[in-house]
Design a protein around this motif. Structure first.
Motif: not given
Length: 88
Positions: A37-41, A59-63, A68-73, A80-88
């Motif tokens: 889990i990476i904060t400020g990702a 497997h990376v959780v982008m906190a 929208e900014k995280a998805e665009q970055a 790779p989309p299968e390697a990440i998941r987003f968390c706000i």
């Protein structure tokens, strides 16, 4: 399952050595993928740590505060989309 929490620039310069020491470059098929889990990702060191670990099979959780900014970055860096998941 092993879970690692990284927070922004606190681990700058240590992502490739301390955190991943002893972990396979790519996970073996019979082992669970390590999760981080990476904060400020969505920018800076957090974003590039996300890319580095995703490319190594983690497997990376982008906190992030801004989804929208995280998805665009992630799209801009071709993470790779299968390697990440987003968390706000």
């Amino acid at each position: 399952m092993q879970v690692v929490l990284l927070g922004g620039d606190r681990f700058y310069g240590r992502i490739n050595s301390d955190v991943t020491a002893g972990m396979p470059q790519k996970p073996m098929s019979d082992q669970p993928r390590p999760t981080v889990i990476i904060t400020g990702a969505s920018s800076g060191v957090g974003l590039y740590a996300t890319k580095a670990l995703a490319n190594r099979g983690w497997h990376v959780v982008m906190a992030c505060r801004n989804l929208e900014k995280a998805e665009q970055a992630a799209k801009d860096l071709q993470i790779p989309p299968e390697a990440i998941r987003f968390c706000i």
